[in-house]
Write an enzyme that holds these catalytic residues in place. Sequence first.
Site, PDB file in Angstrom:
ATOM      1  N   ASN A  48      29.841 -77.901  18.644  1.00  0.00           N
ATOM      2  CA  ASN A  48      28.630 -77.152  18.781  1.00  0.00           C
ATOM      3  C   ASN A  48      28.156 -75.754  19.191  1.00  0.00           C
ATOM      4  OD1 ASN A  48      25.721 -77.247  19.329  1.00  0.00           O
ATOM      5  ND2 ASN A  48      25.679 -78.359  20.901  1.00  0.00           N
ATOM      6  N   ASN A 108      30.755 -67.291  29.596  1.00  0.00           N
ATOM      7  CA  ASN A 108      30.580 -68.030  30.704  1.00  0.00           C
ATOM      8  C   ASN A 108      31.079 -67.441  31.972  1.00  0.00           C
ATOM      9  OD1 ASN A 108      28.966 -70.475  29.307  1.00  0.00           O
ATOM     10  ND2 ASN A 108      30.578 -71.016  28.386  1.00  0.00           N
ATOM     11  N   LYS A 164      24.386 -27.636  32.867  1.00  0.00           N
ATOM     12  CA  LYS A 164      23.060 -28.903  33.763  1.00  0.00           C
ATOM     13  C   LYS A 164      21.141 -28.013  33.554  1.00  0.00           C
ATOM     14  CE  LYS A 164      22.271 -29.135  38.155  1.00  0.00           C
ATOM     15  NZ  LYS A 164      20.344 -28.623  37.681  1.00  0.00           N
ATOM     16  N   HIS A 208      34.662 -20.035  29.099  1.00  0.00           N
ATOM     17  CA  HIS A 208      35.742 -20.315  29.936  1.00  0.00           C
ATOM     18  C   HIS A 208      35.094 -19.942  31.448  1.00  0.00           C
ATOM     19  CE1 HIS A 208      37.497 -16.771  27.282  1.00  0.00           C
ATOM     20  NE2 HIS A 208      36.478 -16.181  28.647  1.00  0.00           N
ATOM     21  N   TYR A 234      29.550 -21.624  35.582  1.00  0.00           N
ATOM     22  CA  TYR A 234      28.817 -22.613  35.790  1.00  0.00           C
ATOM     23  C   TYR A 234      27.395 -22.399  35.130  1.00  0.00           C
ATOM     24  CZ  TYR A 234      25.607 -25.945  38.856  1.00  0.00           C
ATOM     25  OH  TYR A 234      24.171 -26.467  38.499  1.00  0.00           O
TER      26      TYR A 234
END
Length: 458
Positions: free
Chosen positions: A169, A227, A350, A362, A365
């Site tokens: 089942n 489960n 960012k 290269h 930031y």
Amino acid sequence: MNKFAIVLAAGKGTRMKSALPKVLHQVAGKSMLAHVLTSVSEVEIAKNVVIVGHEADRVIATLPKGTQFVKQVEQLGTGHAVRIAADLLANEDGATLVIAGDTPLITGQTLEALFDYHFAQNATATILTAIAPNPTGYGRIIRDENGSVEKIVEQKDANDFEKSITEINTGTYIFDNKSLFKALNEITTDNAQGEYYLTDVIEIFKKAGQTVAAHILDDFDESLGVNDRVALSQAELTMRKRINHQHMVNGVTLIDPATTYIDSEVTIGEETVIEANVTIKGNTFIGKNVLITNGSRIENSEIHSNCEVRNSTVEESRMSVGSNVGPYAHLRPGTVLSEEVHVGNFVEIKGSTLGKGTKAGHLTYIGNATVGEKVNFGAGTITANFDGKNKFNTEIDDFAFIGSNSTIIAPLHIGKNALTAAGSVVTEDVPDEAVEIGRGKQVNKLGRAKKMPHYRGQ
């Protein structure tokens, strides 16, 4: 005939050993419950009711808007869980699907076929069954000498012969709705678990001379109920194979499908090539003719046609047509690259927008910046945007040239065609077409090196 659904999502999932409700554990980036609800939504359902219990509020918070739910305060078994939906469904004419919320692999096509079979058999109940290679733990389908379903016996209540039966089942059923709720009032807790078993209604229907049918699954994998963490990993593996296969059929090249992890909500265009060890998560869109190389990770992002992502991380960002990043670049949340932008080795961006044709080749930031078209960032440039408490913005206009090792102390504005000299610390606005020099004057002390500790002589 009207179709209804009851999704069982009340269990604690003790074997998962987790504070998270079992049905909220994820498979291919989406909760198991969400997978089940998606499959149910592919069938024309008039009313869908989710039964919640353990950590009910957390589960309810994930439900699609407008989903009806009922709280099962005490978990007294599957029969009890279905019975508490009576106020919403008991008086309806039609057929009701009952399905567990921890069966993420079942498909909408299977559910549609199950309804069709139920109606064709004119059945009171239809059980979705499967032939299991190892049936341990599943309820067994007991048939009579004519092959008709007689009853379902749970593992803990089965004798040795019944345990040898391999037809199991799956825990998915369709019932005549009014017959279901009438029978639920007759079931008891006289079993090994001391619970109200939903499966006991099958025997009630048989004793009443009503038709009980069984529809055998073609693909046993769809029957997997999760489960524990082992089964969760099995579901993840099967779902990932299914997802990868569909993308390849749709014209995407996966160099090594076994090491390619693509979540269920990801869209990928034709002619895209994805190399080994790539992870693509969340609600990500990838256009046509994109190259994603070994080791890249992309999450909740848009990458439009003809882009390249080389061994890089892209999070909650957008890359416009023809842009490329990497190797070893990191686009953090809120980054937008316009067309033909180049972001190279060890560059982190960012919360910034870079205009068409801009290059940061290269060791750079860029944070909280709005950058125009065809701006060039020399190696080692950073925008110093954080003073320990607040973040500040930098604006750089079209065609500006940022010299290597420039430190831009935000907030400030660098004008069109302006240039910052290599090694500058930029602390004030730079007008259009100006050359900024923000460094100490070089002085050579002739012969002084002989007095320094490093000196080794002629």
